[in-house]
Design an enzyme around this catalytic site. Structure first.
Site, short mmCIF file in Angstrom:
data_model
loop_
_atom_site.label_atom_id
_atom_site.label_comp_id
_atom_site.label_asym_id
_atom_site.label_seq_id
_atom_site.Cartn_x
_atom_site.Cartn_y
_atom_site.Cartn_z
N GLY A 316 0.65 -43.09 -7.68
CA GLY A 316 0.95 -43.30 -9.09
C GLY A 316 0.53 -44.64 -9.53
O GLY A 316 -0.99 -45.34 -8.81
N GLU A 317 1.42 -45.42 -10.17
CA GLU A 317 1.00 -46.81 -10.54
C GLU A 317 -0.42 -47.46 -11.86
O GLU A 317 -0.27 -48.16 -11.66
CB GLU A 317 0.78 -47.57 -9.19
CG GLU A 317 1.81 -47.49 -8.09
CD GLU A 317 1.86 -48.74 -7.35
OE1 GLU A 317 0.96 -49.26 -6.88
OE2 GLU A 317 3.23 -48.67 -6.31
#
Length: 350
Positions: A316-317
């Site tokens: 993610g991120e």
């Protein structure tokens, strides 16, 4: 519908110039289709911008953070407190997304959409809090329907600020312990799938935790079944504050004819909701990668999306979206700078 409902006016990308754009690509000094997916990407970007010389300006990575009530049930490898710790890590420049954004030239902005406890006095965190974590979706709605519209309005203002600053490409990442559960529930509700086809191991949970995650999401869908009457209602019942604001920001960016780079499983769930609200949004979406989360491929196929990368990422991120930026820039650059057969005095091989 709430009295403060937010709506978006998103135009379908014109196909008027498509034949001319494709011809320009075909006449570059290469065999037809030899640059593969970069060619379809260049076509998409040129169509969106409607310009003879497409360009990328002030590319911006927006990372939306929020906490989830369901995380208290142990559906992740980490407790909710890690969301706050990672947001601080983003602000201090120490996360993977910081490293990749510095490398490829993304401006990074972190938005607190509603982590459990706010972070005060730290530069680089934008306060767009909708609450202190969502409701536990297997017990109650994640949020009120009015909160969805409030999140959309905040997201629109955020995108407008970046648009006014000259940004024409925005990428989306997220942070929120438990948000794969929310994304899986959204996916099951909108795509009308069994939960088992939507739920994966997130950041790496064991079999026991996976079984609990499956059970809780099934309970959530059963609890809210009669209320899941539209995409906003799906967000209100099952979503996260960060997913709401990502959805609104995607809609707002498409409204402004910006390029929208979608990261992994959670961001694609937001894109799924955005396309359900306004199908024309799909024209503006560039899908960065296929993640290692098992439901992601199903969502991509549903959206008829061919991602640029497949690296087995599950962080993610916005990490996959960041890594895709050089490919997007390469598509624009070959379109603008590569010689045609006539320019180079080479016999055409088309």
């Amino acid at each position: 519908m709430s009295q403060s409902a937010v709506s978006f006016q998103i135009n379908s990308v014109s196909k008027v110039q498509e034949q001319l754009i494709q011809q320009k690509i075909n006449l570059k000094t290469k065999p037809l289709g030899a640059l593969g997916q970069l060619e379809s990407l260049a076509l998409q970007i040129a169509r969106i911008q409607g310009a003879d010389q497409p360009y990328i300006a002030n590319p911006t990575m927006l990372v939306f953070a929020g906490d989830h009530g369901i995380a208290a049930e142990g559906v992740s490898i980490a407790p909710s407190e890690v969301t706050r710790q990672m947001v601080q890590n983003f602000a201090h420049g120490g996360a993977a997304i910081n490293v990749f954004c510095r490398q490829v030239g993304f401006k990074l902005e972190v938005i607190d959409c509603g982590i459990l406890t706010p972070i005060e006095g730290v530069k680089g965190i934008i306060d767009q809090r909708l609450g202190a974590g969502t409701g536990a979706i297997h017990l109650e709605p994640a949020m009120a329907l009015e909160t969805v519209d409030k999140g959309f309005a905040m997201a629109r203002d955020l995108i407008e600020r970046h648009h006014q600053a000259g940004c024409n490409l925005v990428a989306f990442g997220e942070m929120g312990i438990g948000n794969t559960s929310a994304a899986s529930a959204i996916m099951a509700a909108i795509m009308q799938l069994d939960v088992i086809d939507c739920v994966g191991r997130g950041t790496g949970i064991n079999q026991e935790t996976l079984a609990r995650k499956l059970m809780l999401i099934e309970l959530a869908l059963l609890l809210h079944q009669s209320a899941l009457t539209g995409p906003k209602e799906v967000l209100a019942c099952l979503g996260g504050f960060e997913i709401v604001q990502m959805t609104g920001a995607m809609l707002a960016a498409a409204e402004r004819n910006m390029l929208v780079v979608v990261d992994g499983f959670i961001a694609t769930a937001a894109a799924l909701v955005a396309v359900t609200i306004a199908p024309n949004v799909r024209d503006y979406l560039i899908f960065a990668h296929q993640s290692d989360e098992q439901g992601h491929l199903r969502m991509l196929e549903f959206l008829q999306a061919k991602p640029l990368l497949s690296l087995g990422l599950r962080l993610g991120e916005g990490t996959g979206a960041a890594l895709a930026l050089p490919l997007i820039q390469a598509a624009v650059n070959f379109y603008n700078q590569m010689a045609s057969f006539s320019d180079a005095g080479i016999e055409a091989v088309v």
